[in-house]
Design a protein around this motif. Structure first.
Motif, PDB file in Angstrom:
ATOM      1  N   SER A   2       0.823  -1.198   0.000  1.00 19.35           N
ATOM      2  CA  SER A   2       0.000   0.000   0.000  1.00 19.35           C
ATOM      3  C   SER A   2       0.867   1.262   0.000  1.00 19.35           C
ATOM      4  O   SER A   2       2.063   1.214   0.300  1.00 19.35           O
ATOM      5  CB  SER A   2      -0.913   0.008   1.223  1.00 19.35           C
ATOM      6  OG  SER A   2      -0.140   0.226   2.391  1.00 19.35           O
ATOM      7  N   VAL A   3       0.249   2.369  -0.333  1.00 17.52           N
ATOM      8  CA  VAL A   3       0.934   3.655  -0.338  1.00 17.52           C
ATOM      9  C   VAL A   3       1.518   3.923   1.048  1.00 17.52           C
ATOM     10  O   VAL A   3       2.678   4.365   1.183  1.00 17.52           O
ATOM     11  CB  VAL A   3      -0.043   4.793  -0.740  1.00 17.52           C
ATOM     12  CG1 VAL A   3       0.621   6.142  -0.619  1.00 17.52           C
ATOM     13  CG2 VAL A   3      -0.581   4.572  -2.133  1.00 17.52           C
ATOM     14  N   ILE A   8       5.947   4.708   4.921  1.00 14.31           N
ATOM     15  CA  ILE A   8       6.587   4.343   6.201  1.00 14.31           C
ATOM     16  C   ILE A   8       8.015   3.887   5.939  1.00 14.31           C
ATOM     17  O   ILE A   8       8.949   4.301   6.644  1.00 14.31           O
ATOM     18  CB  ILE A   8       5.770   3.261   6.936  1.00 14.31           C
ATOM     19  CG1 ILE A   8       4.461   3.863   7.449  1.00 14.31           C
ATOM     20  CG2 ILE A   8       6.574   2.642   8.074  1.00 14.31           C
ATOM     21  CD1 ILE A   8       3.462   2.843   7.969  1.00 14.31           C
ATOM     22  N   LEU A   9       8.205   3.039   4.922  1.00 14.92           N
ATOM     23  CA  LEU A   9       9.554   2.591   4.572  1.00 14.92           C
ATOM     24  C   LEU A   9      10.439   3.790   4.206  1.00 14.92           C
ATOM     25  O   LEU A   9      11.594   3.878   4.634  1.00 14.92           O
ATOM     26  CB  LEU A   9       9.509   1.595   3.412  1.00 14.92           C
ATOM     27  CG  LEU A   9      10.871   1.076   2.919  1.00 14.92           C
ATOM     28  CD1 LEU A   9      11.601   0.328   4.026  1.00 14.92           C
ATOM     29  CD2 LEU A   9      10.694   0.190   1.694  1.00 14.92           C
ATOM     30  N   SER A  10       9.890   4.728   3.464  1.00 20.76           N
ATOM     31  CA  SER A  10      10.638   5.921   3.070  1.00 20.76           C
ATOM     32  C   SER A  10      11.071   6.724   4.290  1.00 20.76           C
ATOM     33  O   SER A  10      12.232   7.129   4.403  1.00 20.76           O
ATOM     34  CB  SER A  10       9.779   6.785   2.145  1.00 20.76           C
ATOM     35  OG  SER A  10      10.484   7.947   1.792  1.00 20.76           O
ATOM     36  N   VAL A  11      10.161   6.947   5.221  1.00 15.60           N
ATOM     37  CA  VAL A  11      10.475   7.706   6.433  1.00 15.60           C
ATOM     38  C   VAL A  11      11.537   6.986   7.261  1.00 15.60           C
ATOM     39  O   VAL A  11      12.481   7.613   7.766  1.00 15.60           O
ATOM     40  CB  VAL A  11       9.194   7.976   7.266  1.00 15.60           C
ATOM     41  CG1 VAL A  11       9.520   8.516   8.646  1.00 15.60           C
ATOM     42  CG2 VAL A  11       8.278   8.930   6.516  1.00 15.60           C
ATOM     43  N   PHE A  28      17.424   5.043  -1.216  1.00 14.62           N
ATOM     44  CA  PHE A  28      16.384   4.018  -1.111  1.00 14.62           C
ATOM     45  C   PHE A  28      15.090   4.637  -0.585  1.00 14.62           C
ATOM     46  O   PHE A  28      14.001   4.210  -0.962  1.00 14.62           O
ATOM     47  CB  PHE A  28      16.861   2.860  -0.234  1.00 14.62           C
ATOM     48  CG  PHE A  28      17.976   2.084  -0.886  1.00 14.62           C
ATOM     49  CD1 PHE A  28      17.691   1.081  -1.791  1.00 14.62           C
ATOM     50  CD2 PHE A  28      19.297   2.388  -0.615  1.00 14.62           C
ATOM     51  CE1 PHE A  28      18.711   0.377  -2.409  1.00 14.62           C
ATOM     52  CE2 PHE A  28      20.324   1.696  -1.226  1.00 14.62           C
ATOM     53  CZ  PHE A  28      20.033   0.688  -2.141  1.00 14.62           C
ATOM     54  N   GLY A  29      15.209   5.656   0.255  1.00 12.04           N
ATOM     55  CA  GLY A  29      14.032   6.396   0.708  1.00 12.04           C
ATOM     56  C   GLY A  29      13.350   7.096  -0.446  1.00 12.04           C
ATOM     57  O   GLY A  29      12.112   7.128  -0.539  1.00 12.04           O
ATOM     58  N   ILE A  30      14.143   7.665  -1.344  1.00 14.23           N
ATOM     59  CA  ILE A  30      13.586   8.314  -2.540  1.00 14.23           C
ATOM     60  C   ILE A  30      12.928   7.260  -3.435  1.00 14.23           C
ATOM     61  O   ILE A  30      11.837   7.482  -3.975  1.00 14.23           O
ATOM     62  CB  ILE A  30      14.679   9.096  -3.292  1.00 14.23           C
ATOM     63  CG1 ILE A  30      15.102  10.304  -2.443  1.00 14.23           C
ATOM     64  CG2 ILE A  30      14.205   9.526  -4.674  1.00 14.23           C
ATOM     65  CD1 ILE A  30      16.341  11.024  -2.940  1.00 14.23           C
ATOM     66  N   GLY A  31      13.576   6.105  -3.577  1.00 15.90           N
ATOM     67  CA  GLY A  31      12.983   5.005  -4.354  1.00 15.90           C
ATOM     68  C   GLY A  31      11.651   4.572  -3.769  1.00 15.90           C
ATOM     69  O   GLY A  31      10.689   4.299  -4.508  1.00 15.90           O
ATOM     70  N   ALA A  32      11.560   4.542  -2.430  1.00 18.18           N
ATOM     71  CA  ALA A  32      10.301   4.173  -1.779  1.00 18.18           C
ATOM     72  C   ALA A  32       9.217   5.227  -2.033  1.00 18.18           C
ATOM     73  O   ALA A  32       8.038   4.881  -2.183  1.00 18.18           O
ATOM     74  CB  ALA A  32      10.521   3.981  -0.278  1.00 18.18           C
ATOM     75  N   CYS A  33       9.608   6.494  -2.104  1.00 23.19           N
ATOM     76  CA  CYS A  33       8.635   7.551  -2.435  1.00 23.19           C
ATOM     77  C   CYS A  33       8.072   7.352  -3.842  1.00 23.19           C
ATOM     78  O   CYS A  33       6.864   7.494  -4.066  1.00 23.19           O
ATOM     79  CB  CYS A  33       9.288   8.930  -2.328  1.00 23.19           C
ATOM     80  SG  CYS A  33       9.561   9.471  -0.636  1.00 23.19           S
TER      81      CYS A  33
END
Length: 142
Positions: A2-3, A8-11, A28-33
């Motif tokens: 889910s979004v 949450i992973l990004s944060v 990787f945070g940017i990739g998660a976004c």
């Protein structure tokens, strides 16, 4: 996924980057976004993971080196002991050959030796050439 899970992973990844400051997990945070955006737009889970991996790897190997070069180029403010070389001080206790004396720099007394192994009398202005441990290596001011 889910979004919310991607966000949450990004944060979490961005928080880890703040703790480590290694310019690694931020990508990787940017990739998660981007994966969160894909999820929001209705992309299949496989495409979300593909976007996450592609964007993260792209940023890690192509954008990170650019940021590291830019970070290295910026002028660093020298502090504490790093700021002493190049400054001028006044000899407070005579510096003898092979025997340290005392020099005052910005109101702080330091143990000091002569770079040229020469005697330097009290009251003489000196330039700090470098610092070895807690001892200044000085030369007479020209």
């Amino acid at each position: 996924m889910s979004v919310q899970m991607w966000l949450i992973l990004s944060v979490v990844l961005l928080f880890v980057e703040i703790l480590t400051v290694g310019l690694t997990t931020i990508w990787f945070g940017i990739g998660a976004c981007f994966a969160a955006l894909a999820s929001y737009l209705g992309a299949d889970i496989i495409w979300q993971w593909v976007i996450f991996i592609v964007v993260s790897v792209f940023c890690l190997f192509l954008v990170r080196p650019i940021f590291k070069r830019l970070w290295a180029r910026r002028e660093k403010t020298r502090t504490n002991v790093d700021s002493v070389p190049g400054k001028t001080g006044v000899v407070k206790e005579k510096i003898r050959k092979h025997h340290p004396g005392r020099v005052s720099v910005n109101g702080i007394d330091w143990l000091a030796k002569s770079v040229e192994d020469e005697e330097i009398k009290e009251g003489t202005e000196v330039v700090i050439e470098k610092v070895e441990g807690a001892t200044l290596l000085v030369s007479k001011r020209q």
